[in-house]
Design a protein around this motif. Structure first.
Motif, PDB file in Angstrom:
ATOM      1  N   ILE A   7      -7.996  23.912  19.260  1.00  0.00           N
ATOM      2  CA  ILE A   7      -7.801  25.226  19.880  1.00  0.00           C
ATOM      3  C   ILE A   7      -8.388  26.321  18.995  1.00  0.00           C
ATOM      4  O   ILE A   7      -9.109  27.211  19.468  1.00  0.00           O
ATOM      5  N   LEU A   8      -8.088  26.276  17.699  1.00  0.00           N
ATOM      6  CA  LEU A   8      -8.621  27.279  16.772  1.00  0.00           C
ATOM      7  C   LEU A   8     -10.146  27.253  16.759  1.00  0.00           C
ATOM      8  O   LEU A   8     -10.808  28.305  16.856  1.00  0.00           O
ATOM      9  N   GLY A   9     -10.736  26.045  16.625  1.00  0.00           N
ATOM     10  CA  GLY A   9     -12.190  25.930  16.602  1.00  0.00           C
ATOM     11  C   GLY A   9     -12.824  26.392  17.901  1.00  0.00           C
ATOM     12  O   GLY A   9     -13.896  27.012  17.898  1.00  0.00           O
ATOM     13  N   GLY A  10     -12.167  26.104  19.020  1.00  0.00           N
ATOM     14  CA  GLY A  10     -12.692  26.523  20.316  1.00  0.00           C
ATOM     15  C   GLY A  10     -12.724  28.031  20.465  1.00  0.00           C
ATOM     16  O   GLY A  10     -13.711  28.599  20.953  1.00  0.00           O
TER      17      GLY A  10
ATOM     18  N   ASN B 257       4.146  27.872  11.090  1.00  0.00           N
ATOM     19  CA  ASN B 257       4.880  27.434  12.277  1.00  0.00           C
ATOM     20  C   ASN B 257       5.602  26.111  12.070  1.00  0.00           C
ATOM     21  O   ASN B 257       6.175  25.566  13.015  1.00  0.00           O
ATOM     22  N   LYS B 258       5.569  25.594  10.825  1.00  0.00           N
ATOM     23  CA  LYS B 258       6.258  24.342  10.488  1.00  0.00           C
ATOM     24  C   LYS B 258       5.840  23.193  11.410  1.00  0.00           C
ATOM     25  O   LYS B 258       6.659  22.382  11.840  1.00  0.00           O
ATOM     26  N   VAL B 259       4.540  23.143  11.716  1.00  0.00           N
ATOM     27  CA  VAL B 259       3.991  22.049  12.521  1.00  0.00           C
ATOM     28  C   VAL B 259       3.546  20.968  11.553  1.00  0.00           C
ATOM     29  O   VAL B 259       2.374  20.825  11.236  1.00  0.00           O
ATOM     30  N   THR B 260       4.481  20.198  11.056  1.00  0.00           N
ATOM     31  CA  THR B 260       4.167  19.216  10.009  1.00  0.00           C
ATOM     32  C   THR B 260       4.841  17.866  10.258  1.00  0.00           C
ATOM     33  O   THR B 260       5.127  17.135   9.323  1.00  0.00           O
TER      34      THR B 260
ATOM     35  N   ILE C 188       3.335  29.191  19.351  1.00  0.00           N
ATOM     36  CA  ILE C 188       2.392  28.604  18.392  1.00  0.00           C
ATOM     37  C   ILE C 188       0.985  28.615  18.975  1.00  0.00           C
ATOM     38  O   ILE C 188       0.003  28.881  18.274  1.00  0.00           O
ATOM     39  N   TYR C 189       0.883  28.342  20.265  1.00  0.00           N
ATOM     40  CA  TYR C 189      -0.419  28.345  20.929  1.00  0.00           C
ATOM     41  C   TYR C 189      -1.060  29.730  20.851  1.00  0.00           C
ATOM     42  O   TYR C 189      -2.234  29.865  20.477  1.00  0.00           O
ATOM     43  N   LEU C 190      -0.308  30.772  21.180  1.00  0.00           N
ATOM     44  CA  LEU C 190      -0.822  32.143  21.123  1.00  0.00           C
ATOM     45  C   LEU C 190      -1.137  32.548  19.683  1.00  0.00           C
ATOM     46  O   LEU C 190      -2.114  33.256  19.421  1.00  0.00           O
ATOM     47  N   PHE C 191      -0.307  32.105  18.752  1.00  0.00           N
ATOM     48  CA  PHE C 191      -0.546  32.368  17.333  1.00  0.00           C
ATOM     49  C   PHE C 191      -1.887  31.787  16.910  1.00  0.00           C
ATOM     50  O   PHE C 191      -2.663  32.421  16.177  1.00  0.00           O
TER      51      PHE C 191
END
Length: 454
Positions: free
Chosen positions: A111-114, A96-99, A38-41
């Motif tokens: 992470i995305l914004g960075g 990724n079903k992170v809910t 998920i991190y790499l995604f």
């Protein structure tokens, strides 16, 4: 030919430090999705989101929208970037079903914004003068990071909610990110004294993200809320009531000692604050008394770039850290914020009625402690008394009740106070507006009285 010149290397290095520092700060044991995939995604889509933004830029240009300062700040930049990031954050969490845990949204949003800010600064590094690039590096990267965390939080609230009003969370998150980003862009493009606004925006967003983190860490996971058949907003209403109920209970049992608004600052923080303030003051001295030295050390730097980078930015950081360690949270919690506005409610059905106390209202509804909540399931007629003003014949319906009759002081969960969750049939704007006005004026008076009594 060099692949990277010194300006690029320095910019990349500063960006990497900022990204690593924020990531470490917001990494938490509460993360339920500690998965490298998920991190790499998230990293990959953080890079791709810059490409998608450039595509949206082309769409705006095809409409013939003029590229003046206002349109560039509010549409070409802020709108396109925040719109793309909002969609990408939703996609990452959904695919990724992170809910399950609110905090996950904040972390992966950061992470995305960075990554987005990191790539964007690489694209700008050859088109800006050195000092303008340095100012952009230390301000735009944190802005993208923090806005990603804000949007990630509200995206998770969207996934936590089944009702139609869940879309308001997406609008709320996008608006908060968009408006701060637009103001940031406008101030940066205007230049001169407007540049001083940039650090102030970062402080505002940092405080907001810290507040959202506190709420996210204290919220129940989604599967737990599903088990008790509550949405995140309904849970928040119950938790608010319970907090105020326990405050009243404890205030009657514990001696009312004065609470100082200040607390001791750790020696470590004192050293760091002193160092940062020393740096800021040092650059003030150079600016005021040694202008020739400033011109020699910082060639081609504009006055407001110098002030923003070397004076305002470190000064605000120092003051923020000082107040984070100096102000006593208990002072504001016990004597200002947690002191509820006590209002009265007469709730009745066709066959039964009760008079109760309420502490918290929203346009959505409220939670109220009742002796026999099971008798209020269905339509309820509500009459409120707030201060000296009455609001009668407001319609609502109870959707959730708790019949627990135990002692308040022995409460072990947010659901240990017998009562009902009541939703309004419409939106009583005037009622909630008046209640908020009365609540905040009461808090202001409490603050003044507490300060005078010190």
């Amino acid at each position: 030919m060099q692949f990277l010149d010194p300006i690029q290397i320095l910019s990349l290095f500063i960006n990497a430090i900022i990204l690593y520092g924020y990531q470490r700060h917001y990494h938490s044991s509460l993360l339920s999705s500690k998965n490298i995939t998920i991190y790499l995604f998230t990293v990959i889509f953080g890079i791709l989101s810059v490409v998608y933004t450039l595509g949206l830029h082309l769409v705006f240009r095809s409409t013939g929208l003029t590229e003046d300062i206002f349109n560039i700040a509010f549409f070409y930049s802020a709108f396109t970037e925040e719109f793309v990031k909002s969609l990408i954050i939703l996609l990452i969490l959904w695919v990724n079903k992170v809910t399950d845990v609110l905090y996950d949204g904040i972390f992966y949003g950061i992470i995305l914004g960075g990554i987005y800010g990191f790539i964007e600064n690489i694209l700008y590094v050859n088109s800006l003068p050195f000092w303008a690039m340095m100012l952009r590096t230390i301000t735009s990267s944190p802005l993208h990071l923090l806005n990603g965390g804000i949007m990630g939080y509200f995206s998770m609230k969207f996934f936590f909610t089944e009702e139609n009003y869940k879309y308001k969370f997406l609008m709320q998150g996008f608006f908060l990110c968009y408006i701060t980003h637009a103001i940031y862009n406008f101030a940066g493009l205007m230049g001169d004294w407007f540049l001083i606004v940039l650090p102030l925006i970062l402080i505002h967003n940092f405080i907001l993200v810290e507040f959202l983190c506190v709420f996210a860490r204290s919220s129940l996971p989604k599967f737990t809320l599903d088990l008790i058949d509550l949405s995140i907003l309904e849970y928040q209403l119950i938790r608010r009531y319970t907090k105020y109920e326990l405050w009243l209970y404890n205030s009657q049992k514990v001696e009312n000692n004065k609470v100082s608004p200040f607390q001791k600052v750790t020696f470590r923080k004192k050293i760091f604050i002193t160092l940062v303030l020393f740096i800021s003051v040092g650059f003030i001295v150079i600016y005021l008394f040694y202008p020739e030295l400033r011109k020699y050390l910082f060639q081609e730097i504009l006055v407001y770039e110098y002030i923003s980078i070397f004076i305002i930015y470190p000064f605000i950081i120092a003051v923020t850290i000082l107040f984070a360690g100096l102000l006593n949270p208990d002072f504001f919690n016990k004597q200002v914020l947690q002191v509820p506005l006590i209002s009265f409610l007469d709730a009745n059905t066709k066959e039964y009625s009760e008079t109760a106390v309420i502490f918290y209202l929203t346009l959505y509804g409220f939670y109220v402690s009742l002796e026999n909540p099971e008798k209020f399931l269905g339509e309820v007629n509500l009459n409120f008394t707030i201060g000296k003003k009455e609001f009668n014949n407001i319609k609502g319906h109870a959707i959730w009740t708790n019949d627990y009759k135990g002692e308040i002081g022995n409460a072990k969960s947010p659901f240990s106070v017998s009562g009902a969750l009541v939703l309004f049939d419409g939106y009583p704007f005037y009622l909630v507006l008046y209640w908020n006005w009365t609540r905040w004026t009461t808090r202001f008076r409490n603050l003044l009285k507490s300060i005078v009594s010190i």
